[in-house]
Enzyme design. Sequence first.
Site, mmCIF file in Angstrom:
data_model
loop_
_atom_site.group_PDB
_atom_site.id
_atom_site.type_symbol
_atom_site.label_atom_id
_atom_site.label_comp_id
_atom_site.label_asym_id
_atom_site.label_seq_id
_atom_site.Cartn_x
_atom_site.Cartn_y
_atom_site.Cartn_z
ATOM 1 N N GLY A 1 22.982 -5.131 30.472
ATOM 2 C CA GLY A 1 21.770 -5.411 30.945
ATOM 3 C C GLY A 1 21.417 -6.826 30.699
ATOM 4 O O GLY A 1 19.900 -7.480 30.403
ATOM 5 N N TYR B 1 34.373 8.703 29.044
ATOM 6 C CA TYR B 1 35.590 8.944 29.259
ATOM 7 C C TYR B 1 36.799 10.023 28.034
ATOM 8 O O TYR B 1 35.943 10.035 26.785
ATOM 9 C CB TYR B 1 36.404 8.369 30.052
ATOM 10 N N ALA C 1 34.899 4.412 26.095
ATOM 11 C CA ALA C 1 33.339 4.371 26.418
ATOM 12 C C ALA C 1 33.050 4.834 27.313
ATOM 13 O O ALA C 1 34.247 5.573 28.266
ATOM 14 C CB ALA C 1 33.133 2.566 26.396
ATOM 15 N N LEU D 1 33.800 -2.939 36.299
ATOM 16 C CA LEU D 1 33.051 -2.318 36.983
ATOM 17 C C LEU D 1 33.898 -1.276 38.519
ATOM 18 O O LEU D 1 35.087 -2.145 39.261
ATOM 19 C CB LEU D 1 32.384 -3.087 38.741
HETATM 20 C C1 LIG Z 1 29.044 -0.539 39.724
HETATM 21 C C2 LIG Z 1 29.482 0.210 38.851
HETATM 22 C C3 LIG Z 1 30.866 0.461 38.160
HETATM 23 C C4 LIG Z 1 30.671 0.148 36.962
HETATM 24 N N1 LIG Z 1 32.245 0.579 36.694
HETATM 25 C C5 LIG Z 1 32.496 0.223 35.226
HETATM 26 C C6 LIG Z 1 33.973 0.623 35.000
HETATM 27 O O1 LIG Z 1 35.011 0.571 35.665
HETATM 28 N N2 LIG Z 1 34.096 1.065 33.148
HETATM 29 C C7 LIG Z 1 33.366 0.794 32.276
HETATM 30 O O2 LIG Z 1 33.532 0.446 31.339
HETATM 31 N N3 LIG Z 1 32.066 0.418 32.672
HETATM 32 C C8 LIG Z 1 31.590 0.035 34.670
HETATM 33 N N4 LIG Z 1 30.380 -0.150 34.433
HETATM 34 C C9 LIG Z 1 29.443 -0.278 33.389
HETATM 35 C C10 LIG Z 1 29.296 -1.842 33.367
HETATM 36 O O3 LIG Z 1 30.532 -2.290 32.913
HETATM 37 C C11 LIG Z 1 28.500 -2.346 32.858
HETATM 38 O O4 LIG Z 1 28.347 -1.925 31.764
HETATM 39 C C12 LIG Z 1 27.166 -2.032 33.173
HETATM 40 O O5 LIG Z 1 27.055 -2.280 34.406
HETATM 41 C C13 LIG Z 1 25.923 -2.782 32.046
HETATM 42 O O6 LIG Z 1 25.857 -4.074 32.167
HETATM 43 P P1 LIG Z 1 24.926 -4.864 33.352
HETATM 44 O O7 LIG Z 1 23.934 -4.647 33.018
HETATM 45 O O8 LIG Z 1 25.420 -6.295 33.659
HETATM 46 O O9 LIG Z 1 25.279 -4.578 34.575
HETATM 47 C C14 LIG Z 1 29.940 0.251 36.056
HETATM 48 C C15 LIG Z 1 28.697 -0.018 35.894
HETATM 49 C C16 LIG Z 1 28.751 -0.796 37.567
HETATM 50 C C17 LIG Z 1 26.653 -0.725 37.988
#
Ligand SMILES: Cc1cc2nc3c(=O)[nH]c(=O)nc-3n(C[C@H](O)[C@H](O)[C@H](O)COP(=O)(O)O)c2cc1C
Length: 357
Positions: A288, A178, A175, A23
């Site tokens: 999700g 990028y 993923a 994140l």
């Molecule tokens: C605030 C935020 C920052 C994120 N940063 C990254 C990241 O640095 N690298 C990455 O691969 N995905 C990133 N994502 C995607 C998350 O890893 C994840 O796949 C996405 O939030 C869906 O999962 P969730 O529904 O459990 O939040 C980010 C998502 C959010 C909301």
Amino acid sequence: MKLLEPFHLGDLNLKNRMVMAPLTRNRAPNTIPQDLMATYYRQRAGAGLIIAEATQIIPMGQGYPHTPGIHSEAQIAAWQKITDEVHKAGGLIFLQLWHVGRISHSSYHGGKAPVSASDVRYEGNIMYPDFSYKPSDESPRGLELEEIPGLIDDYRKAAQNAQNAGFDGIEIHAANGYLIEQFLRTGTNKRSDNYGDSLENRLRLLKEITEAALSVWDSKRVGVRLSPNIGEGSKADANPQETYSAAAELLSSYNLAFLHTVEANLGNSKASDLMRKAYTGTHLVTGGLTKESGEKLLEDGIADLAGYGKLFIANPDLAERFKQNADLNAWDSKSFFGGAEEGYTDYPSLKEAQALA
Ligand SMILES: Cc1cc2nc3c(=O)[nH]c(=O)nc-3n(C[C@H](O)[C@H](O)[C@H](O)COP(=O)(O)O)c2cc1C
């Protein structure tokens, strides 16, 4: 509950099957992790495994303000404090290695255009250094063939730096649009050399970066994140089923820690089913998930590990909350990117919430 069962990831003993997904939080001023980040990650050490936020391998890999790097001694020393804190709290932490490629802007790079597989401009919004979010006004520069060995070596050095900083492993970020994904997909890769055109060639950068990481780390300490995004409406690749099955099959041959699938929530996308079929090792799925749907994914054998992103932002002790069937804090998306303690380290743990009540 399967989510709360321990899991052996190579020689690492995960205390549960819940993974904190990477994140980006934009709280590393001048790309150097700050002490507040140690507090944030320590609070979340109850996850079976933390995958720390996307971290640029070199300055050119940056495309957002205040994201951390892993290419300087100061960054390594700062990360070391964070990994120490997580370890002291009984947690495990991997670092996500990142190069944004074309999802960047020359204003991050002293006026130099960002790089990509080819000069195909990103049509979505990019985040400028002042946090404004709008479409890019420039196209990336396609990397020269002669530059690619240097790029792969940059990944190797970053993998080594992550080891020096005390991480338990790394996740290669292939993923979410990028750089590595820009090479994987036909929509962004228009090359006619060894890194483009055929499927085998589009997979080559991922293959060589993975092998560079494996020259530093034991294979069980290296994971790869893919976002197959096979749902309707995805035009980024001519045949995502074929591309991503081939990527998963390629990665199966390395005995990695895990393949991490981003489930895009595009209706009936079910990227995770496709990846489970094509990949033979440990499968981590994020996107999700709730307690119930994460548990079902494990029970159905689609995944071995369940990743949680936003729920871990708002609930530092998410595993404990699942265990006690407790209420969950809601996340505040306004404080996701940038800022300080608010919406970062001030979400109450269950104990704190109960003490307040
Ligand atoms: C605030 C935020 C920052 C994120 N940063 C990254 C990241 O640095 N690298 C990455 O691969 N995905 C990133 N994502 C995607 C998350 O890893 C994840 O796949 C996405 O939030 C869906 O999962 P969730 O529904 O459990 O939040 C980010 C998502 C959010 C909301």
